[in-house]
Design a protein around this motif. Structure first.
Motif, short mmCIF file in Angstrom:
data_model
loop_
_atom_site.label_atom_id
_atom_site.label_comp_id
_atom_site.label_asym_id
_atom_site.label_seq_id
_atom_site.Cartn_x
_atom_site.Cartn_y
_atom_site.Cartn_z
N LEU A 197 0.84 -1.21 0.00
CA LEU A 197 0.00 0.00 0.00
C LEU A 197 0.87 1.26 0.00
O LEU A 197 0.61 2.23 -0.71
N GLN A 198 1.94 1.21 0.80
CA GLN A 198 2.81 2.40 0.91
C GLN A 198 3.45 2.75 -0.42
O GLN A 198 3.70 3.91 -0.71
N HIS A 199 3.75 1.74 -1.23
CA HIS A 199 4.35 2.02 -2.55
C HIS A 199 3.32 2.63 -3.49
O HIS A 199 3.65 3.47 -4.32
N ILE A 200 2.09 2.17 -3.38
CA ILE A 200 1.05 2.72 -4.26
C ILE A 200 0.77 4.18 -3.88
O ILE A 200 0.61 5.03 -4.74
N LEU A 201 0.76 4.43 -2.57
CA LEU A 201 0.52 5.81 -2.11
C LEU A 201 1.78 6.67 -2.25
O LEU A 201 1.70 7.89 -2.29
N GLY A 202 2.95 5.99 -2.24
CA GLY A 202 4.23 6.73 -2.33
C GLY A 202 4.64 7.36 -1.02
O GLY A 202 5.60 8.13 -0.97
N LYS A 203 3.93 7.03 0.03
CA LYS A 203 4.23 7.64 1.33
C LYS A 203 3.65 6.79 2.44
O LYS A 203 2.80 5.92 2.20
N THR A 204 4.12 7.04 3.66
CA THR A 204 3.56 6.36 4.82
C THR A 204 3.73 7.22 6.05
O THR A 204 4.53 8.15 6.07
N GLU A 205 2.94 6.89 7.07
CA GLU A 205 3.01 7.62 8.34
C GLU A 205 3.97 6.90 9.27
O GLU A 205 3.94 5.67 9.37
N PHE A 206 4.80 7.66 9.96
CA PHE A 206 5.70 7.06 10.96
C PHE A 206 5.94 8.13 12.02
O PHE A 206 6.28 9.26 11.68
N MET A 207 5.72 7.79 13.27
CA MET A 207 5.87 8.75 14.37
C MET A 207 5.06 10.03 14.11
O MET A 207 5.52 11.13 14.42
N GLY A 208 3.90 9.86 13.52
CA GLY A 208 3.03 11.02 13.27
C GLY A 208 3.53 11.93 12.16
O GLY A 208 3.01 13.03 11.98
N LEU A 209 4.53 11.47 11.41
CA LEU A 209 5.07 12.28 10.31
C LEU A 209 4.87 11.52 9.01
O LEU A 209 4.72 10.29 9.02
N THR A 210 4.88 12.25 7.90
CA THR A 210 4.71 11.57 6.61
C THR A 210 6.07 11.41 5.94
O THR A 210 6.83 12.37 5.81
N PHE A 211 6.37 10.17 5.53
CA PHE A 211 7.64 9.89 4.84
C PHE A 211 7.38 9.36 3.43
O PHE A 211 6.49 8.53 3.24
#
Ligand code: GLN
Length: 277
Positions: free
Chosen positions: A70-84
């Motif tokens: 999913l993260q690859h399709i979105l191109g981003k993910t949440e980690f520690m409340g931040l977007t990477f």
């Protein structure tokens, strides 16, 4: 098609593909395509997607059904409340790794220097810098393309006191650091084929494979970390849940003291750390 209708279609396609979090993934993809949030989806379930949105959504569902993360399709993910930003060049940040960041934060003081070995997306280092004051960070990684992603993330988060070095472990690292942190590759080579397709086919092998017993990088890093730690400096690792004893043993053998193992929310060993005197 309406939100509710296409969402149901998405869930059923993902379920059929054996995806555990089918409902969540189908919803997050719909939110992404339609630029909405969860509430809109429930409250305005009868709203029509445009033709373009419909096409885009079904394409994303198709990719997810092929077990593209999913993260690859979105191109981003949440980690520690931040977007990477994430892509195939970096290990996708995992919730488990937040345990490591939170543990380091208990010992991190203003103005410290932090070294992250195998920084990947930069999620560990950049989170530590984001939630502290005046700390300086160095992120080392052997992969140039991973570093490109880490730099992109540093820019997005407006991280100032950070630099990235292309380095095989400590090869091009200079200086002293009060905190050294690493989530090295720790899967036994022979276990990689048993991982989920999202992981084994899409995370970089070089970020997963910890050699025959999974401990290759803990031995390498622990031995060299001492040269870069002042007295009282600390080394923090994420570990595989069965590696607590072995990694503590490696640190003890190398002269680290006050070694502790920290569990994750599932009650499994997830972090080992110790101090160099
Ligand atoms: N936590 C990852 C997994 O279980 C492994 C990451 C690593 O090797 N550092 O897939």
């Amino acid at each position: 098609m309406q939100y509710q209708e296409i969402y149901k279609q998405g869930v059923s396609a993902l379920k059929k593909a054996g995806i555990e979090e089918a409902s969540l993934d189908a919803r997050l993809l719909l939110e992404e395509v339609c630029g909405t949030d969860r509430t809109a989806l429930y409250v305005h379930g009868e709203k029509e997607l445009t033709g373009q949105q419909e096409k885009e959504y079904l394409e994303k569902i198709r990719l997810r059904a092929e077990r593209i993360p999913l993260q690859h399709i979105l191109g981003k993910t949440e980690f520690m409340g931040l977007t990477f930003l994430v892509n195939r060049d970096v290990l996708c940040p995992r919730p488990d790794t937040e345990i490591l960041v939170e543990e380091v934060m208990k010992y991190l003081h203003d103005g410290m220097r932090i070294l992250d070995i195998g920084t990947g997306s930069g999620c560990i280092l950049l989170s530590l810098l984001h939630y502290s004051n005046d700390c300086q960070g160095v992120g080392a990684d052997i992969s140039e393309s991973a570093l490109r992603t880490a730099k992109g993330n540093a820019e997005r988060l407006s991280a100032e006191q950070v630099c990235f070095v292309e380095s095989n472990l400590f090869e091009h690292v200079e200086g002293q650091f009060e905190i050294i942190v690493s989530n090295p590759p720790y899967i036994k080579s022979s276990d990689i084929e048993d991982l989920m397709p999202e992981v084994k086919d899409h995370d970089p092998r070089s970020a997963l494979d910890g050699g025959e017993d999974g401990l290759f990088f803990y031995r390498k890093i622990t031995g060299r970390a001492k040269e870069h730690l002042p007295g009282g400096g600390m080394l923090f690792y994420e570990i595989g849940c069965e590696q607590g004893k072995a990694v503590s043993g490696i640190m003890e053998e190398q002269g680290f003291r006050d070694i502790q193992i920290v569990k994750d929310f599932s009650g499994l060993d997830r972090v080992v750390f110790g101090t160099w005197y």
